[in-house]
Every structure is written in C-alpha cells, then in structure tokens.
Scaffold this motif. Structure first.
Motif, PDB file in Angstrom:
ATOM      1  N   UNK A 172       1.482  12.830  -8.721  1.00  0.00           N
ATOM      2  CA  UNK A 172       0.952  13.944  -8.375  1.00  0.00           C
ATOM      3  C   UNK A 172       1.843  15.142  -8.324  1.00  0.00           C
ATOM      4  N   UNK A 173       2.987  14.922  -7.961  1.00  0.00           N
ATOM      5  CA  UNK A 173       3.976  15.958  -7.763  1.00  0.00           C
ATOM      6  C   UNK A 173       4.542  15.897  -9.198  1.00  0.00           C
ATOM      7  N   UNK A 174       4.662  15.180  -9.745  1.00  0.00           N
ATOM      8  CA  UNK A 174       5.415  15.416 -11.210  1.00  0.00           C
ATOM      9  C   UNK A 174       4.342  16.338 -12.114  1.00  0.00           C
ATOM     10  N   UNK A 175       3.263  16.098 -11.805  1.00  0.00           N
ATOM     11  CA  UNK A 175       2.310  17.121 -12.457  1.00  0.00           C
ATOM     12  C   UNK A 175       1.812  18.473 -12.160  1.00  0.00           C
ATOM     13  N   UNK A 186       0.858  -1.171  -0.097  1.00  0.00           N
ATOM     14  CA  UNK A 186       0.073   0.092   0.097  1.00  0.00           C
ATOM     15  C   UNK A 186       0.992   1.268  -0.021  1.00  0.00           C
ATOM     16  N   UNK A 187       1.990   1.350   0.875  1.00  0.00           N
ATOM     17  CA  UNK A 187       2.799   2.318   0.780  1.00  0.00           C
ATOM     18  C   UNK A 187       3.696   2.586  -0.319  1.00  0.00           C
ATOM     19  N   UNK A 188       3.916   1.691  -1.299  1.00  0.00           N
ATOM     20  CA  UNK A 188       4.468   1.573  -2.648  1.00  0.00           C
ATOM     21  C   UNK A 188       3.656   2.156  -3.517  1.00  0.00           C
ATOM     22  N   UNK A 223       2.016  19.733  -2.356  1.00  0.00           N
ATOM     23  CA  UNK A 223       1.599  18.491  -2.805  1.00  0.00           C
ATOM     24  C   UNK A 223       2.561  17.573  -1.595  1.00  0.00           C
ATOM     25  N   UNK A 224       3.648  17.873  -1.585  1.00  0.00           N
ATOM     26  CA  UNK A 224       4.724  17.111  -0.801  1.00  0.00           C
ATOM     27  C   UNK A 224       4.092  17.484   0.849  1.00  0.00           C
ATOM     28  N   UNK A 279       3.857   5.923  -5.114  1.00  0.00           N
ATOM     29  CA  UNK A 279       3.802   6.248  -6.793  1.00  0.00           C
ATOM     30  C   UNK A 279       2.821   7.184  -7.149  1.00  0.00           C
ATOM     31  N   UNK A 280       1.589   7.205  -6.520  1.00  0.00           N
ATOM     32  CA  UNK A 280       0.587   8.139  -6.665  1.00  0.00           C
ATOM     33  C   UNK A 280       0.924   9.458  -6.424  1.00  0.00           C
TER      34      UNK A 280
END
Length: 162
Positions: free
Chosen positions: A103-106, A92-94, A116-117, A98-99
């Motif tokens: 989100x941060x990449x966008x 679940x943490x992985x 976001x962080x 990844x999610x």
C-alpha cells in the motif's frame, strides 16, 4: 477461550489474574494445613512407630506424582496451543506488513505515504494490545488448568486429614 479479535481486554486479564491469585492463596493455606498435619503424624510416628499412620505415609509420594504429572501434561498441551497461537500471530503480522508495504509503495505523494504509515502504525498498536491481552488470558487459563489436579489433591488431603 479468548480470541484475537479484541474481545480480551486488559480488564479481563486483570480479573483472571485476581481469580488466579485468590485460588493460589486458598491452595497455599490448605497445603500448609496438610503439611502441618503430616508433620504431626511424623512426630507421632517417631515416638511410636508401631501406631504410625503407615497408609498416609505410603500415600504421599504417589499422590504428588499423580497430581504433578497431570499438571505437567496439561501444561504441555496448553504450551503447544500457545505456540501455535504465537506462530499464527507472527505469520499474520508478516502478511499485514507485506500488505502495508504494498500500500505504501503505491502512494503517489509524501502526504499519502505518511497517511498510510500512520494508519498502519495505529492498526499495529491495536493488534498489539489485543494480542497481548489474549496471550495473557492463554497463560492464565493454562495456569488455572494446570493447578486443578494439584488443587484437587490438596482438597482431598485437607478433607481426609484436617
């Protein structure tokens, strides 16, 4: 059983720990009484072997083997469950990481990235506290279940000998 959705709190873990300590204290006192009685039987047998309680002496090892074997099987079952739960938590943490990465990449600007962080960090801390409480409850429930056959054996000995 405690779920990982925040229903287990540190207070619940502390209550379960206190209950476990109380039961362990009662068990230790009762076991001490049984040991004292059996030591007395041993001394009596040393002075008069013919009148010794041979039934009680023959009972000691098998009853311990049965109680500790049962406790071991319970711990094996519970540790398997705990392992599956930890694996689920890790996966679940992985997925969450990844999610969050996506989100941060966008994020269009540094302020959105920082927000976001921050949201990811706060959500992570919340999940961490919940997971720690639930894992504590898993461990305490496993301990309680594993001690039950030992408690039953000591209770039967106490009733019979004391």
């Amino acid at each position: 059983m405690t779920s990982f959705n925040g229903t287990a709190t540190i207070g619940h873990v502390m209550q379960a720990a206190v209950r476990s300590i109380d039961r362990s204290s009662i068990l230790a006192l009762a076991a001490g009484q049984v040991v004292a009685r059996r030591v007395a039987l041993g001394f009596a047998a040393a002075f008069d072997p013919w009148r010794a309680d041979h039934t009680e002496f023959h009972r000691m090892v098998p009853e311990k083997m049965e109680a500790f074997s049962s406790a071991g099987m319970i711990m094996l079952e519970r540790s398997s469950h705990a392992g599956f739960t930890m694996t689920r938590l890790a996966s679940d943490q992985v997925l969450t990481t990844a999610s969050a990465t996506m989100a941060m990449a966008g994020c269009a600007d540094p302020l959105a990235l920082a927000e976001a962080q921050g949201q990811f960090a706060l959500a992570w801390l919340d999940r961490l506290g919940s997971a720690m409480a639930a894992m504590g409850m898993l461990a305490l429930h496993a301990h309680e279940a594993a001690m039950e056959p030992i408690h039953d054996a000591v209770a039967a000995n106490t009733e019979r000998l004391c």
